[in-house]
Design an enzyme around this catalytic site. Structure first.
Site, PDB file in Angstrom:
ATOM      1  N   ASP A 239     -11.923  26.657 -51.819  1.00 56.13           N
ATOM      2  CA  ASP A 239     -10.939  25.649 -51.648  1.00 56.13           C
ATOM      3  C   ASP A 239      -9.785  25.688 -51.984  1.00 56.13           C
ATOM      4  O   ASP A 239      -9.447  27.050 -52.319  1.00 56.13           O
ATOM      5  CB  ASP A 239     -11.818  24.318 -51.831  1.00 56.13           C
ATOM      6  CG  ASP A 239     -11.367  23.112 -51.075  1.00 56.13           C
ATOM      7  OD1 ASP A 239     -10.146  22.837 -50.899  1.00 56.13           O
ATOM      8  OD2 ASP A 239     -12.205  22.432 -50.555  1.00 56.13           O
TER       9      ASP A 239
ATOM     10  N   HIS B  25      -8.036  24.132 -46.423  1.00 60.04           N
ATOM     11  CA  HIS B  25      -8.523  24.128 -47.644  1.00 60.04           C
ATOM     12  C   HIS B  25      -8.494  25.510 -48.120  1.00 60.04           C
ATOM     13  O   HIS B  25      -9.531  25.989 -48.676  1.00 60.04           O
ATOM     14  CB  HIS B  25     -10.054  23.603 -47.759  1.00 60.04           C
ATOM     15  CG  HIS B  25      -9.933  21.968 -47.638  1.00 60.04           C
ATOM     16  ND1 HIS B  25      -9.767  20.986 -48.642  1.00 60.04           N
ATOM     17  CD2 HIS B  25     -10.264  21.021 -46.434  1.00 60.04           C
ATOM     18  CE1 HIS B  25      -9.703  19.893 -48.326  1.00 60.04           C
ATOM     19  NE2 HIS B  25      -9.956  19.821 -47.108  1.00 60.04           N
TER      20      HIS B  25
ATOM     21  N   GLU C 157     -10.037  18.343 -42.079  1.00 60.92           N
ATOM     22  CA  GLU C 157      -8.954  18.089 -42.696  1.00 60.92           C
ATOM     23  C   GLU C 157      -7.849  19.136 -42.627  1.00 60.92           C
ATOM     24  O   GLU C 157      -6.927  19.401 -43.359  1.00 60.92           O
ATOM     25  CB  GLU C 157      -9.007  17.662 -44.182  1.00 60.92           C
ATOM     26  CG  GLU C 157      -9.991  16.556 -44.292  1.00 60.92           C
ATOM     27  CD  GLU C 157     -10.043  16.226 -45.842  1.00 60.92           C
ATOM     28  OE1 GLU C 157     -10.116  14.841 -45.980  1.00 60.92           O
ATOM     29  OE2 GLU C 157      -9.918  17.189 -46.766  1.00 60.92           O
TER      30      GLU C 157
END
Length: 640
Positions: A212, A286, A353
């Site tokens: 991440d 990420h 995301e």
């Protein structure tokens, strides 16, 4: 009194006595059921409790029908010896024995992970079709023994288990927990400990979030910068998202990673305990740790540092440049090594995301969209995800990703992990795709689990009862497409392993019953006494867990523009609530809440509440100011 009247009186008296006897028998049975000896989690499919008990002692032998169960039997013997001191001999003879038997002819009713168990005063017989079934049956045997069986030191107790017949098998094949080792790194031994805690409740999948913005955690030998740079960040302590940025010339010393040899050790350890490890490399977003290692992979191609807990989203580019062919060459190397390393048939590619603002202005991304006839950046993400699926299929793996992979069009054979509620999973299932349900408001283990003023800071709310009462199968879909579910522990606000435990348990105990037990057998009031028995086991094992379920729930209700009243509640029935408005700490001599809403006395600015049961405190004292409680009136999503 006539003879007929006397006979009628005697008959009525006899009937009354019979009814009283029946009443007391039923009361004893009822008490025995609620108090008594069998309190297994997850609840088995069928339990027939019987009189008598089996006593484990130093004369007990362990009988194996097949050498295939030897490794599992060795594990069981080691577990028993730690707390009982008994070193069970292997023998097919003996007057007192525990028999582990693989069925010669498979029992279709129990499947690959089920088992049957019969406990009599002289023998415990565990049967299953596979070694996995034997292993899960052993977890049940351990729960039939006293809680001190979880201790790592020898205890002088009577090691008895109640006689019973049990038939058991899981509802779902996917019963998982996710551990985020990127936001905070956890050592190989801590991951092993997490596995050992999972298996108590018959979980079979450990999803490791390995990469991440905050760290890259797995060695990729062909890309050494990923761990040389991406695994390390500057050290910071405090509230996540509010931490200061890197200082000039500050060294990145916080972090770590698993070598491939470390991971092989973990994979072997997990497999011996029936656990499949699912690796996740979260792309295309990420990806700041990857971009910090190889700056040419982002649209901006600027030098970034591995994030140490500062706010950066949309200001720094953490998304891979889909227009850059280099990212596909790099990811091919990553997934080639992961596919060779992990036996799991799935590899998780994240997909969540993705901020697409940099893509909209990136010349390479715009050129890719034009060349591939993509109408918008959502279709650009879909293009990326479909290439990931093709890449993984070539390596013999199936792709799974978060529900954002639906945007712009779902890859043909993708499995969806639905986290933004149930809707993504519903959409995928109706498209005949397999789904793992992980809706954040029921299974996210990083959320508050009780009154937030008594908890370490985080966000949102997921109470124990929320997790227990949720079902992974919506009414509108065919259950065959729902593989199961998992609890997800993101670790931005979880810096140490003891807090991993606190956030994981007991909500994951509740979820284990959601994923294993028949839906019809789930009952909150029945679950609580079994949970409290398991609290004793966690205490014996020195596992940290939250007792938030005992704390008060504060519910403000507006009565006019300027004031409000407060209702108090608890998740568990039968708790007494004592409160104060005078800045002193309440106990059982203070006013007791009777169900009538409370009003703020003139001048009062703080409410303190504590929960009691049977005259003793069971919950944490909760203190909250009038202003802080009032803020919840206007929140769009109440966190109480």
């Amino acid at each position: 009194m006539t003879t007929a009247q006397l006979l009628d009186f005697r008959l009525r008296l006899l009937l009354l006595k019979s009814n009283l006897i029946l009443f007391f028998v039923l009361m004893m049975v009822r008490t025995y059921a609620s108090d008594g000896r069998i309190k297994i989690i997850p609840e088995p499919v069928k339990v027939i409790e019987q009189s008598g008990e089996f006593t484990l002692d130093n004369t007990t032998v362990l009988s194996l029908s097949d050498n295939k169960v030897k490794e599992t039997a060795d594990w069981f013997s080691t577990r028993l010896k730690a707390s009982t001191g008994y070193d069970l001999k292997r023998s097919n003879n003996g007057t007192k024995r525990i028999s582990l038997e693989l069925n010669v002819k498979a029992d279709a009713a129990i499947g690959d992970e089920g088992y049957t168990l019969k406990v009599t005063p002289s023998e415990v017989v565990l049967k299953a079709n596979t070694t996995a079934g034997i292993f899960y049956g052993l977890q049940t045997i351990l729960q039939l023994l006293p809680p001190d069986i979880e201790s790592q030191s020898v205890k002088n107790v009577a090691w008895t288990m109640p006689c019973a017949e049990i038939i058991d098998y899981p509802r779902f094949g996917w019963r998982g927990l996710m551990l985020d080792v990127s936001r905070h790194f956890f050592t190989k031994d801590e991951v092993k400990q997490f596995i050992d805690e999972m298996i108590r409740y018959k979980y079979n999948t450990l999803h490791l979030h390995l990469a991440d913005d905050e760290g890259w955690r797995i060695e990729i030998k062909s890309l050494p910068e990923l761990t040389k740079v991406g695994a390390w960040r500057v050290p910071r302590t405090g509230r996540w998202g509010k931490l200061p940025a890197d200082l000039a010339n500050e060294k990145a010393t916080d972090g770590g990673f698993y070598t491939q040899e470390d991971m092989k050790e973990l994979l072997k350890y997990a497999a011996a305990r029936g656990i499949t490890i699912l690796p996740e490399i979260d792309v295309p977003a990420h990806s700041l740790a990857m971009i910090a290692s190889y700056p040419n992979l982002s649209c901006t191609q600027l030098p970034y540092k591995v994030n140490a807990g500062r706010e950066f989203y949309t200001r720094e580019d953490n998304v891979l440049c889909v227009g850059n062919d280099s990212i596909f060459l790099v990811l091919d190397k990553v997934f080639t090594e992961l596919a060779a390393l992990f036996p799991s048939k799935y590899i998780h590619v994240g997909g969540d995301e993705a901020y697409k603002g940099f893509w909209k202005t990136c010349p390479k991304c715009k050129a890719r969209m034009e060349h591939e006839h993509l109408k918008d950046v959502d279709e650009l993400q879909s293009y990326f995800v479909k290439r990931m699926e093709t890449m993984l299929k070539a390596k013999g793996k199936k792709m799974i990703g978060w529900d954002e992979i639906l945007e712009g069009g779902l890859a043909p054979e993708a499995t969806v992990m639905s986290w933004r509620g149930m809707s993504g999973g519903i959409t995928a299932a109706k498209m005949n795709h397999h789904v793992v349900m992980t809706p954040w408001d029921f299974v996210y283990l990083d959320l508050y689990q009780g009154e937030q003023t008594a908890e370490p800071p985080t966000y949102g709310m997921c109470r124990l009862s929320d997790s227990y009462n949720y079902d992974p199968v919506p009414d509108s879909v065919d259950e065959k497409y729902i593989l199961g579910g998992q609890g997800n522990l993101w670790t931005e606000s979880v810096p140490v392993f003891r807090h991993v435990e606190y956030m994981t348990w007991p909500r994951s105990i509740a979820l284990s019953e959601v994923y294993w037990s028949p839906k019809a057998k789930r009952n909150w009031d029945d679950f609580i006494p079994r949970l409290e028995e398991n609290f004793k086991r966690l205490d014996a094992a020195d596992i940290k867990y939250a007792r938030s379920v005992y704390n008060v729930i504060l519910r403000p209700v507006r009565i006019n523009r300027y004031d409000y009243e407060i209702n108090l509640a608890t998740e568990i029935k039968g708790l007494d609530l004592y409160y104060s408005f005078d800045n002193t700490n309440p106990d059982a001599h203070y006013p007791k809440y009777t169900g009538q809403a409370l009003r703020w006395p003139v001048g009062a600015n703080i409410l303190k509440v504590i929960t009691y049961r049977n005259g003793k405190p069971v919950g944490a004292q909760v203190d909250i100011t009038k202003e802080d409680l009032a803020k919840r009136l206007d929140e769009k999503r109440h966190v109480y």
